[in-house]
Design a protein around this motif. Structure first.
Motif, PDB file in Angstrom:
ATOM      1  N   LEU A 155     -27.676 -19.928  22.479  1.00 41.83           N
ATOM      2  CA  LEU A 155     -27.201 -21.036  21.590  1.00 41.83           C
ATOM      3  C   LEU A 155     -26.072 -20.350  20.853  1.00 41.83           C
ATOM      4  O   LEU A 155     -24.924 -20.721  20.463  1.00 41.83           O
ATOM      5  CB  LEU A 155     -28.207 -21.629  20.683  1.00 41.83           C
ATOM      6  CG  LEU A 155     -29.199 -22.413  21.351  1.00 41.83           C
ATOM      7  CD1 LEU A 155     -30.126 -22.996  20.390  1.00 41.83           C
ATOM      8  CD2 LEU A 155     -28.436 -23.638  21.986  1.00 41.83           C
ATOM      9  N   THR A 156     -26.261 -19.205  20.202  1.00 39.72           N
ATOM     10  CA  THR A 156     -25.177 -18.503  19.503  1.00 39.72           C
ATOM     11  C   THR A 156     -23.955 -17.925  20.458  1.00 39.72           C
ATOM     12  O   THR A 156     -22.989 -17.874  19.850  1.00 39.72           O
ATOM     13  CB  THR A 156     -25.822 -17.163  18.794  1.00 39.72           C
ATOM     14  OG1 THR A 156     -26.501 -16.420  19.772  1.00 39.72           O
ATOM     15  CG2 THR A 156     -26.807 -17.568  17.684  1.00 39.72           C
ATOM     16  N   THR A 157     -24.339 -17.471  21.433  1.00 40.99           N
ATOM     17  CA  THR A 157     -23.236 -16.983  22.495  1.00 40.99           C
ATOM     18  C   THR A 157     -22.528 -18.211  22.645  1.00 40.99           C
ATOM     19  O   THR A 157     -20.925 -18.185  22.699  1.00 40.99           O
ATOM     20  CB  THR A 157     -23.731 -16.341  23.549  1.00 40.99           C
ATOM     21  OG1 THR A 157     -24.498 -15.545  23.376  1.00 40.99           O
ATOM     22  CG2 THR A 157     -22.748 -16.045  24.588  1.00 40.99           C
ATOM     23  N   ALA A 158     -22.942 -19.299  23.006  1.00 45.24           N
ATOM     24  CA  ALA A 158     -22.309 -20.699  23.418  1.00 45.24           C
ATOM     25  C   ALA A 158     -21.509 -21.192  22.056  1.00 45.24           C
ATOM     26  O   ALA A 158     -20.300 -21.814  22.498  1.00 45.24           O
ATOM     27  CB  ALA A 158     -23.212 -21.774  23.895  1.00 45.24           C
ATOM     28  N   GLU A 159     -21.956 -21.048  20.907  1.00 48.12           N
ATOM     29  CA  GLU A 159     -21.172 -21.458  19.837  1.00 48.12           C
ATOM     30  C   GLU A 159     -19.891 -20.447  19.584  1.00 48.12           C
ATOM     31  O   GLU A 159     -19.050 -20.855  19.186  1.00 48.12           O
ATOM     32  CB  GLU A 159     -22.147 -21.455  18.439  1.00 48.12           C
ATOM     33  CG  GLU A 159     -22.969 -22.552  18.518  1.00 48.12           C
ATOM     34  CD  GLU A 159     -23.891 -22.591  17.547  1.00 48.12           C
ATOM     35  OE1 GLU A 159     -23.838 -21.781  16.374  1.00 48.12           O
ATOM     36  OE2 GLU A 159     -25.187 -23.306  17.617  1.00 48.12           O
ATOM     37  N   ARG A 160     -20.247 -19.280  19.714  1.00 46.84           N
ATOM     38  CA  ARG A 160     -19.168 -18.167  19.387  1.00 46.84           C
ATOM     39  C   ARG A 160     -17.922 -18.028  20.397  1.00 46.84           C
ATOM     40  O   ARG A 160     -16.689 -18.109  20.220  1.00 46.84           O
ATOM     41  CB  ARG A 160     -19.736 -16.656  19.084  1.00 46.84           C
ATOM     42  CG  ARG A 160     -20.366 -16.769  17.669  1.00 46.84           C
ATOM     43  CD  ARG A 160     -20.600 -15.253  17.414  1.00 46.84           C
ATOM     44  NE  ARG A 160     -21.938 -14.967  17.847  1.00 46.84           N
ATOM     45  CZ  ARG A 160     -22.547 -13.867  18.306  1.00 46.84           C
ATOM     46  NH1 ARG A 160     -21.834 -13.002  19.007  1.00 46.84           N
ATOM     47  NH2 ARG A 160     -23.638 -13.897  18.728  1.00 46.84           N
ATOM     48  N   ASN A 161     -18.226 -18.162  21.615  1.00 44.98           N
ATOM     49  CA  ASN A 161     -17.556 -17.998  22.842  1.00 44.98           C
ATOM     50  C   ASN A 161     -17.614 -19.078  23.657  1.00 44.98           C
ATOM     51  O   ASN A 161     -17.727 -19.177  24.720  1.00 44.98           O
ATOM     52  CB  ASN A 161     -17.790 -16.656  23.645  1.00 44.98           C
ATOM     53  CG  ASN A 161     -18.025 -15.600  22.714  1.00 44.98           C
ATOM     54  OD1 ASN A 161     -17.112 -15.245  21.937  1.00 44.98           O
ATOM     55  ND2 ASN A 161     -18.653 -14.633  23.114  1.00 44.98           N
ATOM     56  N   GLY A 162     -17.383 -20.622  23.038  1.00 41.79           N
ATOM     57  CA  GLY A 162     -17.769 -21.621  23.896  1.00 41.79           C
ATOM     58  C   GLY A 162     -16.703 -21.725  25.089  1.00 41.79           C
ATOM     59  O   GLY A 162     -16.966 -22.344  26.051  1.00 41.79           O
TER      60      GLY A 162
END
Length: 100
Positions: free
Chosen positions: A11-18
């Motif tokens: 979730l955090t990776t998708a939010e930061r590097n969407g």
């Protein structure tokens, strides 16, 4: 398994590097587009990142269009050939691409 151990990281990776994540997933033939859209909504990927990643669909679309256009000319040349291995190879390739 991923629900418990990797959920926060995903979730955090998708939010930061969407944009990067969505583009790489769209280039991958493993993930279907409907599942990808659902995952993008669940991971709160921003709308601009999701929309800009749609450009990554173009290489696959061009490849499929080229293969489809080439298949008809290959079929024509196969019908002109008398005997030999060409019709069998073309049939085997068609079955292979149809299954894959």
């Amino acid at each position: 398994l991923g629900r418990y151990f990797l959920r926060e990281w995903v979730l955090t990776t998708a939010e930061r590097n969407g944009l990067l994540v969505m583009t790489l997933l769209r280039l991958s033939p493993i993930v279907p587009y409907n599942v990808l859209g659902y995952l993008a909504g669940a991971a709160t990927v921003t709308l601009p990142a999701y929309t800009m990643s749609l450009v990554a669909i173009l290489p696959g679309t061009a490849l499929f269009s080229y293969v489809g256009a080439t298949a008809s000319s290959l079929l024509d040349s196969c019908q002109k050939a008398e005997g030999g291995a060409v019709p069998h190879v073309v049939t085997a390739a068609g079955i292979l691409f149809g299954v894959a």
